[in-house]
Design an enzyme around this catalytic site. Sequence first.
Site, PDB file in Angstrom:
ATOM      1  N   ASP A  14       0.829  -1.209   0.000  1.00  0.00           N
ATOM      2  CA  ASP A  14       0.000   0.000   0.000  1.00  0.00           C
ATOM      3  C   ASP A  14       0.864   1.260   0.000  1.00  0.00           C
ATOM      4  OD1 ASP A  14      -2.430   1.358   0.010  1.00  0.00           O
ATOM      5  OD2 ASP A  14      -2.537   1.415   2.203  1.00  0.00           O
ATOM      6  N   GLY A  15       0.295   2.333  -0.562  1.00  0.00           N
ATOM      7  CA  GLY A  15       0.948   3.641  -0.485  1.00  0.00           C
ATOM      8  C   GLY A  15       1.446   4.207  -1.808  1.00  0.00           C
ATOM      9  N   GLY A  17      -0.278   5.561  -4.260  1.00  0.00           N
ATOM     10  CA  GLY A  17      -0.965   6.810  -4.603  1.00  0.00           C
ATOM     11  C   GLY A  17      -0.353   7.983  -3.850  1.00  0.00           C
ATOM     12  N   HIS A  31       1.811   3.871  -9.107  1.00  0.00           N
ATOM     13  CA  HIS A  31       1.595   2.452  -9.388  1.00  0.00           C
ATOM     14  C   HIS A  31       2.732   1.893 -10.237  1.00  0.00           C
ATOM     15  CE1 HIS A  31      -2.106   2.505  -7.320  1.00  0.00           C
ATOM     16  NE2 HIS A  31      -2.754   3.252  -8.186  1.00  0.00           N
ATOM     17  N   SER A  59      -7.487  -5.492  -4.934  1.00  0.00           N
ATOM     18  CA  SER A  59      -8.546  -6.077  -4.109  1.00  0.00           C
ATOM     19  C   SER A  59      -9.878  -6.076  -4.845  1.00  0.00           C
ATOM     20  CB  SER A  59      -8.680  -5.298  -2.795  1.00  0.00           C
ATOM     21  OG  SER A  59      -9.383  -4.095  -3.003  1.00  0.00           O
ATOM     22  N   ASN A  62     -11.092  -2.643  -5.104  1.00  0.00           N
ATOM     23  CA  ASN A  62     -10.354  -1.636  -5.876  1.00  0.00           C
ATOM     24  C   ASN A  62     -11.009  -1.272  -7.211  1.00  0.00           C
ATOM     25  OD1 ASN A  62      -7.088  -2.797  -4.711  1.00  0.00           O
ATOM     26  ND2 ASN A  62      -8.251  -1.017  -4.007  1.00  0.00           N
ATOM     27  N   TRP A  63     -12.004  -2.065  -7.645  1.00  0.00           N
ATOM     28  CA  TRP A  63     -12.746  -1.707  -8.867  1.00  0.00           C
ATOM     29  C   TRP A  63     -13.474  -0.383  -8.703  1.00  0.00           C
ATOM     30  CZ3 TRP A  63     -11.441  -4.543 -12.877  1.00  0.00           C
ATOM     31  CH2 TRP A  63     -11.122  -5.886 -12.720  1.00  0.00           C
ATOM     32  N   ARG A 181      -4.708  -1.603   9.136  1.00  0.00           N
ATOM     33  CA  ARG A 181      -5.849  -2.480   8.884  1.00  0.00           C
ATOM     34  C   ARG A 181      -5.462  -3.546   7.871  1.00  0.00           C
ATOM     35  NH1 ARG A 181      -7.889   2.719   7.093  1.00  0.00           N
ATOM     36  NH2 ARG A 181      -7.358   3.038   4.898  1.00  0.00           N
TER      37      ARG A 181
HETATM   38  C1  IPE Z   1      -5.323  -2.686   0.025  1.00  0.00           C
HETATM   39  O1  IPE Z   1      -5.059  -1.345  -0.120  1.00  0.00           O
HETATM   40  C2  IPE Z   1      -5.321  -3.365  -1.316  1.00  0.00           C
HETATM   41  C3  IPE Z   1      -4.021  -3.503  -1.952  1.00  0.00           C
HETATM   42  C4  IPE Z   1      -2.874  -3.125  -1.463  1.00  0.00           C
HETATM   43  C5  IPE Z   1      -4.031  -4.140  -3.240  1.00  0.00           C
HETATM   44  P1  IPE Z   1      -6.221  -0.257  -0.250  1.00  0.00           P
HETATM   45  O2  IPE Z   1      -5.558   1.042  -0.429  1.00  0.00           O
HETATM   46  O3  IPE Z   1      -7.195  -0.678  -1.272  1.00  0.00           O
HETATM   47  O4  IPE Z   1      -6.932  -0.364   1.171  1.00  0.00           O
HETATM   48  P2  IPE Z   1      -7.775   0.716   1.977  1.00  0.00           P
HETATM   49  O5  IPE Z   1      -8.790   1.290   1.020  1.00  0.00           O
HETATM   50  O6  IPE Z   1      -6.826   1.747   2.449  1.00  0.00           O
HETATM   51  O7  IPE Z   1      -8.381  -0.030   3.120  1.00  0.00           O
HETATM   52  C1  IPE Z   2      -1.642   0.318  -3.250  1.00  0.00           C
HETATM   53  O1  IPE Z   2      -1.478   1.683  -3.267  1.00  0.00           O
HETATM   54  C2  IPE Z   2      -1.936  -0.265  -4.596  1.00  0.00           C
HETATM   55  C3  IPE Z   2      -3.325  -0.711  -4.762  1.00  0.00           C
HETATM   56  C4  IPE Z   2      -4.257  -0.670  -3.870  1.00  0.00           C
HETATM   57  C5  IPE Z   2      -3.670  -1.246  -6.056  1.00  0.00           C
HETATM   58  P1  IPE Z   2      -2.687   2.696  -3.210  1.00  0.00           P
HETATM   59  O2  IPE Z   2      -3.123   2.989  -4.594  1.00  0.00           O
HETATM   60  O3  IPE Z   2      -3.775   2.206  -2.327  1.00  0.00           O
HETATM   61  O4  IPE Z   2      -1.978   3.958  -2.588  1.00  0.00           O
HETATM   62  P2  IPE Z   2      -2.545   4.921  -1.478  1.00  0.00           P
HETATM   63  O5  IPE Z   2      -2.932   4.071  -0.307  1.00  0.00           O
HETATM   64  O6  IPE Z   2      -3.710   5.625  -2.068  1.00  0.00           O
HETATM   65  O7  IPE Z   2      -1.403   5.825  -1.166  1.00  0.00           O
HETATM   66 MG    MG Z   3      -4.161   2.437  -0.360  1.00  0.00          MG
END
Ligand code: IPE
Ligand code: IPE
Ligand code: MG
Length: 227
Positions: A14-15, A17, A31, A59, A62-63, A181
């Site tokens: 995660d992270g 974005g 990404h 996930s 994520n859609w 989480r």
């Molecule tokens: C979890 O991250 C899913 C993946 C890393 C693929 P998210 O960014 O989707 O989770 P939330 O929305 O913060 O719970």
């Molecule tokens: C994780 O990074 C990648 C996926 C969930 C696909 P994020 O896209 O959730 O990045 P943040 O959490 O928004 O920084």
């Molecule tokens: Mg995220």
Amino acid sequence: MENKLPSHVGIIMDGNGRWATARGKERSYGHRAGSDNVDKIVTHAFSRGVKALTLYAFSSENWARPKKEVDELMRLLKIYFKKFIKKVVKNKVRLFVMGDLSVLDAELQKIISEGMEKTKDYGDNVLNIAVNYGGRQEIVHAVNRLLENNLPVTVEGISKNLYTAFIGEPDLIIRTGGELRISNFMLYQGAYSELYFTDVLWPDFDEKQFDLAMEEFSRRNRRYGKV
Ligand code: IPE
Ligand code: IPE
Ligand code: MG
């Protein structure tokens, strides 16, 4: 002291974005950086003795992101799996992809099945990627399989019908990006996993960061409800 190593490690990557936003760039830029970071960690984890690595790539939820971002994530998955297939013989890593793959576009489904087929006989290391994956959905899927086969719904029965039955439960689950989480990741098999959270964003998570998680794991005392 006993040198405890996790055999199966799960990573919630995660992270991406926020990593991009902090650089004044679009989320997709993050990404791409995140995707470029995967191989380094995979190679390192296996070199440290990890047998199975499960990476949360996309996930079920994520859609709900903007179409442009979802499209970019799907594009990157295709590139990643294609690259993986090219290196298959050299790496001898078994690729597995878990999740509801039926709704992915035909090209991606084809690349994934090719990658799994070509590597199915490699046994030492398994790279398991979660795509369109949700822990709740996985449990429902496992229960339905039991019901379809007229089998009793038991703890063992569900375990045997999870996508990860062949690699077992993760000993350690790492989440990068600072959120505390699980976000629907390996809910059933993670019941007794050790959890490790770090603020480091996924594109910045390097070998040293991975080693910190391994060290922390070696200090944990797993009791499984016993004393
Ligand atoms: C979890 O991250 C899913 C993946 C890393 C693929 P998210 O960014 O989707 O989770 P939330 O929305 O913060 O719970
Ligand atoms: C994780 O990074 C990648 C996926 C969930 C696909 P994020 O896209 O959730 O990045 P943040 O959490 O928004 O920084
Ligand atoms: Mg995220």
